[in-house]
Design a protein around this motif. Structure first.
Motif, short mmCIF file in Angstrom:
data_model
loop_
_atom_site.label_atom_id
_atom_site.label_comp_id
_atom_site.label_asym_id
_atom_site.label_seq_id
_atom_site.Cartn_x
_atom_site.Cartn_y
_atom_site.Cartn_z
N UNK A 316 64.29 -88.26 87.40
CA UNK A 316 63.82 -88.22 86.18
C UNK A 316 64.08 -88.91 84.71
N UNK A 317 64.32 -88.95 84.06
CA UNK A 317 64.08 -89.34 82.98
C UNK A 317 65.09 -88.79 81.70
N UNK A 318 65.78 -89.74 81.03
CA UNK A 318 67.24 -88.99 80.25
C UNK A 318 66.65 -88.63 79.12
N UNK A 319 67.21 -88.30 77.94
CA UNK A 319 67.55 -87.72 76.30
C UNK A 319 68.58 -88.51 75.92
N UNK A 320 68.72 -89.06 74.82
CA UNK A 320 70.13 -88.89 74.63
C UNK A 320 69.93 -89.21 73.17
N UNK A 321 70.92 -88.21 72.83
CA UNK A 321 70.83 -88.15 71.52
C UNK A 321 72.69 -88.87 70.43
N UNK A 425 62.52 -83.68 88.04
CA UNK A 425 61.58 -82.91 88.74
C UNK A 425 62.23 -82.82 89.76
N UNK A 426 62.16 -81.55 90.28
CA UNK A 426 61.91 -80.41 91.70
C UNK A 426 60.84 -80.36 92.61
N UNK A 506 64.45 -92.98 90.74
CA UNK A 506 65.28 -92.43 91.26
C UNK A 506 65.97 -91.58 91.48
N UNK A 507 66.37 -91.08 91.36
CA UNK A 507 67.87 -89.96 91.87
C UNK A 507 68.71 -90.66 93.23
N UNK A 508 68.15 -91.50 94.25
CA UNK A 508 68.44 -91.83 95.37
C UNK A 508 68.24 -90.70 96.31
N UNK A 509 67.40 -89.51 96.10
CA UNK A 509 67.36 -88.09 97.35
C UNK A 509 66.20 -88.13 98.22
N UNK A 510 65.85 -89.62 99.11
CA UNK A 510 65.38 -90.04 99.67
C UNK A 510 64.95 -89.57 100.76
N UNK A 511 64.05 -88.32 101.59
CA UNK A 511 64.02 -87.72 102.19
C UNK A 511 62.51 -88.12 103.23
#
Length: 578
Positions: A316-321, A425-426, A506-511
């Motif tokens: 993932x990536x962020x967009x911050x406002x 990203x899925x 990483x979102x730490x969803x390792x599989x």
């Protein structure tokens, strides 16, 4: 061998899968002797259960193995954080507390891949999810009830896991949900119905201001009033012990590292140490790719090339406002040490107060993209992958709004009146691996997710981020935006992709590193009964076996993997018969 060291079942790892599995086995009518081995500590510090602080618990060194990936060439040479929970509860005690089950088509595809739709299809998985949870779908303010309408038939109300919505919300959450809908994001009134498509309220693994962890299984009574009857020992499993090709026990190292012990299993050893550590135990036990094991002088029990391969994750990536201070009250809380300290004192007293409000309820949603599916990179995918991604409930990406980034990256913020939109990203097509780096069981593996290496992932990343930018430009959303804190420098493909490379996490969803499949599948290491191929008495039940990168935050899938394995074992050994 002594009776004190001998059990019917040994479960390695007290995370969501291992706890669920051990609890289910040990509370059956036959009351088998179950040993649960956990390398970390008790994790019984109550201050680590504060709901609003769940975003920073992973920073506690005693609760995190502190793993990093190898440098990622496609991520500007960075080592990505690969946090993994340590101690009772595993990652459920240290992750971000998101409880989402994913898409029903994920589980139907799981059944198809392993040749068992009866055990792994949605119709089998949903009842297990319901048995796991005690769901509180209450929304206390009448004007906010339009944002969620969960069907009680899709949820459980007697399980060990207390999940639901936060009682209090931050001031701008309804405003954000309304503006996102005006910007074109359809609404989803319950992500855990089996169809996650649309924007709605995140379901939290928290209740009444307190984080929910897998350790709740330890004291949960089943419908017959039985509670788990097991032994928990805090020690690191170094290897599985074999008599020829039959698993007979587990060698462990004490937490001090000085003592080695062996615990014996008369029936089965089940590894539930997770995607990053289960393959390590297997390889040090002599199960894995022959040439790789021989490189480190490990005696080969069974050549199994798929062990350590197939690593998947969500990046993932962020967009911050920066946002108008009138829309929220974050500065008055996060900007005051006195207010935060008083809030913590109130939480310690009665589990209420601002730490059960700030950062406790955010919005999330999963979406499909015509721009992704019309791209050449999508058309170049295998037809079976295209068909799966076009199924009704399968999303192409996730958006989270309201993530309290300042708790992890304080250097980015002048004040706390801001909003983060995060794109995940899925269904990534890049596939990584985990490998030995030494012959010492205490050394972690080398983790190489090969993030963003596949052309499809790069194209999808660009389109996901461009959609985030489009949302922020919509008048309903833009009217409350003051400035940009963090975003790609332009909307060109090149700048957006480089932004991902520089900022992805990483979102730490390792599989998938000990993948389940059919006998003969070159990418599989266990069968659809969780049995490691071509050995006896050894099973794996954690996210490492899941053959589909489920479209969710994966702790819920880990729980259901453990309970599914338990059902299989209970049936095979007739553990619930009189």
């Amino acid at each position: 061998m002594t009776s004190e060291d001998t059990y019917d079942f040994i479960v390695v790892g007290a995370g969501p899968a291992g706890y669920a599995l051990a609890a289910s086995l040990s509370s059956t009518k036959s009351k088998p002797r179950v040993l649960l081995l956990e390398a970390g500590g008790k994790n019984d510090d109550e201050t680590k259960r504060v709901d609003g602080k769940r975003w920073t618990t992973f920073m506690e060194p005693t609760m995190n193995w502190g793993y990093k990936t190898v440098p990622q060439d496609t991520c500007s040479g960075r080592e990505l954080d690969y946090s993994r929970g340590k101690g009772l509860g595993g990652s459920s005690a240290s992750n971000f507390g998101v409880y989402t089950v994913g898409a029903k088509d994920d589980y139907d595809a799981w059944g198809e891949k392993v040749g068992d739709k009866v055990t792994y299809g949605w119709n089998a998985m949903q009842p297990r999810f319901k048995k796991l949870e005690t769901f509180d779908g209450t929304i206390y303010l009448p004007e906010n009830q339009k944002y969620a309408r969960p069907d009680p038939a899709d949820h459980g109300h007697e399980g060990p896991l207390k999940v639901g919505y936060a009682k209090e919300w931050e001031k701008d959450l309804p405003l954000i949900l309304d503006s996102l809908e005006e910007a074109g994001l359809q609404r989803n009134l319950d992500h855990n119905s089996g169809n996650p498509i649309g924007m709605g309220l995140m379901i939290n693994s928290a209740s009444s201001g307190r984080r929910t962890t897998a350790a709740l299984f330890e004291h949960h009574q089943n419908p017959d009033g039985r509670i788990p009857n097991w032994v928990i020992i805090h020690a690191s499993a170094t290897r599985v012990m074999f008599d020829d090709k039959k698993a007979i026990g587990v060698e462990t190292r004490s937490q001090s590292g000085s003592d080695l012990n062996i615990y014996y299993a008369t029936k089965e050893v089940i590894l539930s140490a997770g995607t990053l550590d289960t393959p390590k135990i297997l390889m040090h036990s002599g199960i894995g790719p022959r040439e790789h094991l021989e490189e480190y002088s490990i005696q080969v029990v069974q050549d199994l090339p798929a062990v350590g391969q197939g690593l998947k994750d969500h990046f993932f990536v962020p967009l911050v406002l920066a946002r108008s201070p009138e829309t929220n009250d974050r500065n008055s809380f996060y900007g005051s040490e006195e207010a935060m300290s008083a809030g913590l004192a109130q939480w310690n007293k009665d589990k209420t107060g601002p730490w059960t409000k700030h950062g406790c309820q955010v919005a999330c949603g999963w979406f499909k993209s015509d721009k992704i599916t019309s791209s050449q990179e999508f058309k170049d995918l295998d037809l079976s992958v295209q068909e799966f991604m076009n199924r009704e409930t399968i999303p192409h990406y996730e958006i989270i709004s309201g993530f309290p980034m300042h708790l992890m990256f304080p250097q980015l913020f002048q004040d706390y009146s801001y909003l983060s939109l995060i794109g995940f990203l899925m269904n990534e097509q890049s596939t990584g691996e985990v490998r030995l780096q030494s012959s010492k069981p205490e050394d972690p593996l080398l983790f190489d997710p090969k993030a963003l290496t596949h052309p499809f992932d790069q194209r999808a990343a660009i389109e996901i981020y461009r959609h985030l930018l489009d949302i922020t430009k919509h008048p309903a959303f833009a009217k409350d935006t003051i400035s940009t804190i963090l975003e790609a420098p332009s909307e060109s493909d090149e700048d957006i992709l480089q932004f991902w490379k520089d900022n992805t996490s990483s979102s730490w969803h390792m599989t998938g590193t000990v993948k389940m499949g059919k006998e003969g599948d070159v990418d599989a290491a266990v069968d659809n009964r969780f049995r490691v191929f071509r050995v006896e008495g050894l099973r794996v039940a954690d996210m490492s076996v899941v053959p589909v990168m489920t479209n969710n935050h994966t702790q819920a899938t880990a729980y259901v993997t453990g309970t599914t394995c338990a059902e299989v074992l209970i049936g095979e050994y007739a553990l619930d018969e009189e």
